[in-house]
Enzyme design. Structure first.
Site, PDB file in Angstrom:
ATOM      1  N   ARG A 156       0.845  -1.207   0.000  1.00  0.00           N
ATOM      2  CA  ARG A 156       0.000   0.000   0.000  1.00  0.00           C
ATOM      3  C   ARG A 156       0.873   1.247   0.000  1.00  0.00           C
ATOM      4  O   ARG A 156       2.003   1.210   0.475  1.00  0.00           O
ATOM      5  CB  ARG A 156      -0.947   0.002   1.184  1.00  0.00           C
ATOM      6  CG  ARG A 156      -0.305  -0.024   2.579  1.00  0.00           C
ATOM      7  CD  ARG A 156       0.127   1.313   3.094  1.00  0.00           C
ATOM      8  NE  ARG A 156       0.413   1.283   4.525  1.00  0.00           N
ATOM      9  CZ  ARG A 156       1.197   2.136   5.139  1.00  0.00           C
ATOM     10  NH1 ARG A 156       1.844   3.065   4.463  1.00  0.00           N
ATOM     11  NH2 ARG A 156       1.387   2.071   6.454  1.00  0.00           N
TER      12      ARG A 156
ATOM     13  N   ARG B  61       4.083   0.579   2.455  1.00  0.00           N
ATOM     14  CA  ARG B  61       4.306  -0.589   3.310  1.00  0.00           C
ATOM     15  C   ARG B  61       4.022  -1.822   2.473  1.00  0.00           C
ATOM     16  O   ARG B  61       2.890  -2.042   2.030  1.00  0.00           O
ATOM     17  CB  ARG B  61       3.408  -0.561   4.555  1.00  0.00           C
ATOM     18  CG  ARG B  61       3.877  -1.571   5.619  1.00  0.00           C
ATOM     19  CD  ARG B  61       3.129  -1.411   6.936  1.00  0.00           C
ATOM     20  NE  ARG B  61       1.844  -2.064   6.918  1.00  0.00           N
ATOM     21  CZ  ARG B  61       1.615  -3.343   7.225  1.00  0.00           C
ATOM     22  NH1 ARG B  61       2.613  -4.132   7.581  1.00  0.00           N
ATOM     23  NH2 ARG B  61       0.391  -3.840   7.189  1.00  0.00           N
TER      24      ARG B  61
HETATM   25  P1  ADP Z   1      -1.414  -0.394   6.974  1.00  0.00           P
HETATM   26  O1  ADP Z   1      -1.007  -1.366   5.986  1.00  0.00           O
HETATM   27  O2  ADP Z   1      -2.204   0.678   6.357  1.00  0.00           O
HETATM   28  O3  ADP Z   1      -0.238   0.096   7.742  1.00  0.00           O
HETATM   29  P2  ADP Z   1      -2.475  -2.308   8.999  1.00  0.00           P
HETATM   30  O4  ADP Z   1      -1.170  -2.834   9.459  1.00  0.00           O
HETATM   31  O5  ADP Z   1      -3.423  -1.885  10.048  1.00  0.00           O
HETATM   32  O6  ADP Z   1      -2.388  -1.026   8.057  1.00  0.00           O
HETATM   33  O7  ADP Z   1      -3.135  -3.421   8.091  1.00  0.00           O
HETATM   34  C1  ADP Z   1      -4.344  -3.179   7.452  1.00  0.00           C
HETATM   35  C2  ADP Z   1      -5.033  -4.452   7.028  1.00  0.00           C
HETATM   36  O8  ADP Z   1      -4.290  -5.071   5.993  1.00  0.00           O
HETATM   37  C3  ADP Z   1      -5.163  -5.480   8.143  1.00  0.00           C
HETATM   38  O9  ADP Z   1      -6.418  -6.106   8.037  1.00  0.00           O
HETATM   39  C4  ADP Z   1      -4.089  -6.483   7.819  1.00  0.00           C
HETATM   40  O10 ADP Z   1      -4.362  -7.776   8.288  1.00  0.00           O
HETATM   41  C5  ADP Z   1      -4.106  -6.440   6.315  1.00  0.00           C
HETATM   42  N1  ADP Z   1      -2.853  -6.910   5.715  1.00  0.00           N
HETATM   43  C6  ADP Z   1      -1.638  -6.364   5.834  1.00  0.00           C
HETATM   44  N2  ADP Z   1      -0.713  -7.047   5.148  1.00  0.00           N
HETATM   45  C7  ADP Z   1      -1.372  -8.079   4.562  1.00  0.00           C
HETATM   46  C8  ADP Z   1      -0.990  -9.155   3.728  1.00  0.00           C
HETATM   47  N3  ADP Z   1       0.268  -9.303   3.302  1.00  0.00           N
HETATM   48  N4  ADP Z   1      -1.960  -9.999   3.321  1.00  0.00           N
HETATM   49  C9  ADP Z   1      -3.238  -9.854   3.713  1.00  0.00           C
HETATM   50  N5  ADP Z   1      -3.657  -8.862   4.496  1.00  0.00           N
HETATM   51  C10 ADP Z   1      -2.751  -7.981   4.921  1.00  0.00           C
END
Ligand code: ADP
Ligand code: ARG
Length: 346
Positions: free
Chosen positions: A112, A266
């Site tokens: 993202r 990220r």
């Molecule tokens: P951000 O990516 O915006 O920093 P978060 O760490 O809160 O935010 O993650 C947001 C959502 O994305 C959460 O539901 C998390 O489980 C999901 N997520 C993050 N990385 C992955 C991945 N590699 N595969 C599936 N879901 C993911």
């Protein structure tokens, strides 16, 4: 305003760098939008367990409160206040063959980037009218996207509890009520002005008005990192041709939290490494060596379930988009190797 006593026992970067001397110097400063030091530090003061603890209200905050933010940025990203940011979002330059073609470890990959609209306050300081206008403008722009990026917009204030819970559980949608965002002023007027756009397969998604005004996301099952990066690169380029985002040569893309500056990227995998999970010291040592961060399965501040972790790049500023993904890739390759070694020892 007096020096916040809550910071005395906090290990946050805010507590480290907001010394009483810096506090005295900054306490009466405000940005042209009226953003104050009290607002910038409220999240870290109310949540002394913060890792960072400070948010900005606008691009100008990074200079108005530079005595606080420069050292936070330097420690988090390893980026000095004299450095310049750099960008390379070209998938051809990425060398990241699937580290797990047999699907033994990597469950899914997600990359993202955060973006905020140029010349408008960030979510911490935005008005409800400005927030609603962003929702309007961005969702209608996204609705012009075609082919793989074509999708629908789902506003949060028109979503059933069941729908939102299922999107959150499946890792597509942000959660409500985060206490760090709450105290940073980022949950004001919730759920209005917020929502999610996604394509049919949920491989391209855009969060509107969460921590940043936009979070542009590409994700899919498995470990084909290059495919995920390529989709994101295409979508971001297209959106960037239609919308002006806050950016400068020094800090790159401007975000409300200093950890997200620069690429605002990220790149993560959900990876099953149960043996490393039982050897947290070793796990953390490898993560530190490769500049990756370990999160739980339901996003930031969540726990691991079933030996599955979220591994992502830590640095985002002063490194290119390609390098962000490369950091995550190198860390993941090392972690898979370490997990295999632990298995062969047992
Ligand atoms: P951000 O990516 O915006 O920093 P978060 O760490 O809160 O935010 O993650 C947001 C959502 O994305 C959460 O539901 C998390 O489980 C999901 N997520 C993050 N990385 C992955 C991945 N590699 N595969 C599936 N879901 C993911
Ligand atoms: N403010 C929180 C803390 O200091 C989160 C910081 C990084 N994460 C983020 N989503 N911006 O711990």
């Amino acid at each position: 305003m007096n020096y916040p006593k809550e910071l005395k026992n906090s290990k946050s970067l805010l507590a480290k760098y907001l010394t009483p001397e810096v506090f005295e110097k900054l306490k009466d400063r405000t940005t042209a939008n009226g953003y104050t030091l009290a607002q910038a530090i409220n999240s870290g003061v109310q949540n002394p367990d913060s890792g960072i603890g400070a948010y900005v209200g606008d691009e100008e905050s990074y200079t108005t409160f530079k005595e606080l933010f420069d050292p936070i940025i330097e420690e988090y990203h390893g980026f000095k206040s004299t450095n310049k940011h750099k960008s390379n979002f070209n998938p051809d330059d990425l060398n990241a063959p699937n580290p797990d073609p047999e699907n033994k470890y990597i469950i899914s990959t997600r990359i993202r980037v955060g973006r905020n609209i140029k010349d408008i306050p960030l979510g911490t300081a935005i008005s409800s009218e400005q927030r609603n206008k962003i929702e309007q403008d961005i969702s209608s722009t996204l609705l012009t996207f075609t082919d793989e990026l074509s999708g629908k917009y789902y506003p949060l204030n028109n979503m059933s509890k069941q729908e939102s819970e299922s999107l959150i559980k499946d890792h597509f949608l942000f959660k409500a009520g985060d206490r760090f965002l709450e105290t940073a002023g980022l949950n004001r007027d919730w759920p209005n002005g917020r929502g999610i756009y996604h394509n049919n397969d949920k491989t391209f998604l855009v969060w509107i008005n969460e921590e940043d005004e936009l979070r542009i996301i590409s994700m899919q099952n498995g470990g084909d990192i290059k495919e995920v990066f390529t989709r994101l690169s295409k979508a971001v380029k297209l959106l960037q041709s239609k919308v002006k985002f806050a950016y400068n040569d020094h800090l790159g893309y401007i975000t409300s939290c200093p950890t997200n500056l620069g690429t605002a990227m990220r790149a993560s995998v959900h990876i099953k490494v149960p043996n490393l999970g039982k050897n947290m010291d070793k796990f953390q040592e490898i993560a530190d060596k490769y500049n990756v961060q370990i999160r739980g399965i339901d996003g930031e501040h969540s726990k691991s379930v079933g030996g599955i972790y979220d591994i992502s790049n830590k640095r985002r500023l002063g490194v290119t988009e390609v390098q962000c993904v490369q950091d995550m890739y190198d860390g993941v390759v090392a972690l898979i190797k370490a997990e295999q070694e632990l298995v062969s020892l047992s």
